[in-house]
Scaffold this motif. Structure first.
Motif, PDB file in Angstrom:
ATOM      1  N   UNK A  37       0.833  -1.212   0.000  1.00 27.25           N
ATOM      2  CA  UNK A  37       0.000   0.000   0.000  1.00 27.25           C
ATOM      3  C   UNK A  37       0.863   1.256   0.000  1.00 27.25           C
ATOM      4  N   UNK A  38       2.019   1.210   0.647  1.00 27.22           N
ATOM      5  CA  UNK A  38       2.912   2.378   0.647  1.00 27.22           C
ATOM      6  C   UNK A  38       3.308   2.767  -0.771  1.00 27.22           C
ATOM      7  N   UNK A  39       3.547   1.755  -1.595  1.00 24.08           N
ATOM      8  CA  UNK A  39       3.939   2.031  -2.975  1.00 24.08           C
ATOM      9  C   UNK A  39       2.754   2.505  -3.812  1.00 24.08           C
ATOM     10  N   UNK A  40       1.560   2.087  -3.438  1.00 23.04           N
ATOM     11  CA  UNK A  40       0.376   2.485  -4.187  1.00 23.04           C
ATOM     12  C   UNK A  40      -0.145   3.871  -3.819  1.00 23.04           C
ATOM     13  N   UNK A  41       0.206   4.384  -2.646  1.00 21.74           N
ATOM     14  CA  UNK A  41      -0.340   5.658  -2.174  1.00 21.74           C
ATOM     15  C   UNK A  41      -0.108   6.793  -3.170  1.00 21.74           C
ATOM     16  N   UNK A  42       1.123   6.913  -3.661  1.00 18.91           N
ATOM     17  CA  UNK A  42       1.419   7.975  -4.624  1.00 18.91           C
ATOM     18  C   UNK A  42       0.604   7.798  -5.895  1.00 18.91           C
ATOM     19  N   UNK A  43       0.510   6.574  -6.356  1.00 16.89           N
ATOM     20  CA  UNK A  43      -0.253   6.297  -7.573  1.00 16.89           C
ATOM     21  C   UNK A  43      -1.731   6.640  -7.392  1.00 16.89           C
ATOM     22  N   UNK A  44      -2.298   6.255  -6.262  1.00 17.96           N
ATOM     23  CA  UNK A  44      -3.709   6.509  -6.005  1.00 17.96           C
ATOM     24  C   UNK A  44      -3.980   8.011  -5.934  1.00 17.96           C
ATOM     25  N   UNK A  45      -3.104   8.756  -5.228  1.00 20.47           N
ATOM     26  CA  UNK A  45      -3.292  10.206  -5.153  1.00 20.47           C
ATOM     27  C   UNK A  45      -3.187  10.866  -6.523  1.00 20.47           C
ATOM     28  N   UNK A  46      -2.180  10.478  -7.299  1.00 20.80           N
ATOM     29  CA  UNK A  46      -2.005  11.111  -8.606  1.00 20.80           C
ATOM     30  C   UNK A  46      -3.117  10.717  -9.579  1.00 20.80           C
ATOM     31  N   UNK A  83      -3.906  27.029  -7.612  1.00 21.06           N
ATOM     32  CA  UNK A  83      -4.131  25.706  -8.183  1.00 21.06           C
ATOM     33  C   UNK A  83      -3.154  24.643  -7.681  1.00 21.06           C
ATOM     34  N   UNK A  84      -2.607  24.847  -6.504  1.00 21.98           N
ATOM     35  CA  UNK A  84      -1.827  23.802  -5.841  1.00 21.98           C
ATOM     36  C   UNK A  84      -2.818  22.960  -5.060  1.00 21.98           C
ATOM     37  N   UNK A  85      -2.653  21.649  -5.130  1.00 18.88           N
ATOM     38  CA  UNK A  85      -3.614  20.740  -4.511  1.00 18.88           C
ATOM     39  C   UNK A  85      -3.035  20.104  -3.261  1.00 18.88           C
ATOM     40  N   UNK A  86      -3.799  20.164  -2.176  1.00 16.70           N
ATOM     41  CA  UNK A  86      -3.465  19.466  -0.947  1.00 16.70           C
ATOM     42  C   UNK A  86      -4.343  18.224  -0.918  1.00 16.70           C
ATOM     43  N   UNK A  87      -3.738  17.055  -0.965  1.00 17.73           N
ATOM     44  CA  UNK A  87      -4.481  15.800  -1.025  1.00 17.73           C
ATOM     45  C   UNK A  87      -4.190  14.964   0.211  1.00 17.73           C
ATOM     46  N   UNK A  88      -5.227  14.341   0.733  1.00 14.98           N
ATOM     47  CA  UNK A  88      -5.099  13.484   1.900  1.00 14.98           C
ATOM     48  C   UNK A  88      -5.757  12.153   1.601  1.00 14.98           C
ATOM     49  N   UNK A  89      -4.971  11.095   1.629  1.00 16.62           N
ATOM     50  CA  UNK A  89      -5.498   9.747   1.488  1.00 16.62           C
ATOM     51  C   UNK A  89      -5.675   9.208   2.894  1.00 16.62           C
ATOM     52  N   UNK A  90      -6.876   8.815   3.243  1.00 17.70           N
ATOM     53  CA  UNK A  90      -7.093   8.248   4.569  1.00 17.70           C
ATOM     54  C   UNK A  90      -7.690   6.868   4.440  1.00 17.70           C
ATOM     55  N   UNK A  91      -7.127   5.968   5.222  1.00 22.35           N
ATOM     56  CA  UNK A  91      -7.518   4.575   5.198  1.00 22.35           C
ATOM     57  C   UNK A  91      -8.098   4.212   6.554  1.00 22.35           C
ATOM     58  N   UNK A  92      -9.409   3.974   6.630  1.00 27.44           N
ATOM     59  CA  UNK A  92      -9.996   3.606   7.915  1.00 27.44           C
ATOM     60  C   UNK A  92      -9.472   2.253   8.369  1.00 27.44           C
ATOM     61  N   UNK A  93      -9.426   2.046   9.679  1.00 25.85           N
ATOM     62  CA  UNK A  93      -8.948   0.754  10.167  1.00 25.85           C
ATOM     63  C   UNK A  93      -9.922  -0.343   9.776  1.00 25.85           C
ATOM     64  N   UNK A  94      -9.385  -1.537   9.516  1.00 27.42           N
ATOM     65  CA  UNK A  94     -10.249  -2.670   9.211  1.00 27.42           C
ATOM     66  C   UNK A  94     -10.975  -3.074  10.478  1.00 27.42           C
TER      67      UNK A  94
END
Length: 171
Positions: A37-46, A83-94
């Motif tokens: 998931x660490x490697x996917x985080x950047x991809x998902x945000x972009x 037009x600078x974007x602040x993005x937050x990916x949040x993953x709720x606990x399972x």
């Protein structure tokens, strides 16, 4: 809940990245993403940038709320005037054990009322909005430096510390 925060410049380049966990309700403040998931985080945000560009013209607000969902990850966005974007990916606990038994059902109902378990609840949206607002204020202060150029990576330890403090305070 684990968070991945990034500031994306006007040329879709990352200006700042930070990974952290919740400090609320007994959280340790550490991100609990697995290695994949660490490697996917950047991809998902972009990949959510296309949705951001569509939504920003239909919505007149700077805070766009949760704009995208990728499996169990939610992406929230805040757009600056430049037009600078602040993005937050949040993953709720399972949810650890929500079976059909009485105890599991009670535990899952109790945990579903927490902010971390409901990423689209009004309380979570308000906490994310407050986090974005504070980080945006610190971003403006950092970019007002005469040594900062547009779309330059932010390497200031003071800015990083303020982002960490805002994460602990609101998330």
């Amino acid at each position: 809940m684990s968070y991945y925060f990034a500031i994306i410049g006007t040329q879709d380049n990352p200006l700042f990245e930070y990974e952290f966990g919740t400090s609320k309700q007994g959280g340790d403040g550490q991100a609990h993403f697995n290695d994949q998931a660490r490697h996917l985080n950047q991809f998902v945000l972009h990949s959510s940038l296309d949705i951001v560009e569509e939504v920003q013209w239909t919505n007149g607000q700077l805070y766009l709320k949760a704009i995208d969902k990728f499996f169990n990850n939610y992406i929230s966005c805040f757009i600056t005037g430049s037009n600078v974007k602040l993005l937050l990916l949040h993953q709720p606990p399972s949810s650890p054990g929500g079976g059909a038994s009485g105890l599991g059902a009670a535990a899952s109902t109790r945990s579903s009322t927490s902010i971390a378990a409901n990423p689209t609840s009004p309380q979570t949206e308000e906490a994310v909005k407050n986090f974005f607002t504070e980080v945006y204020e610190n971003y403006v202060k950092a970019t007002m430096s005469p040594f900062y150029r547009a779309n330059m990576e932010i390497r200031s330890p003071v800015f990083r510390a303020r982002v960490v403090a805002a994460g602990r305070k609101y998330l």
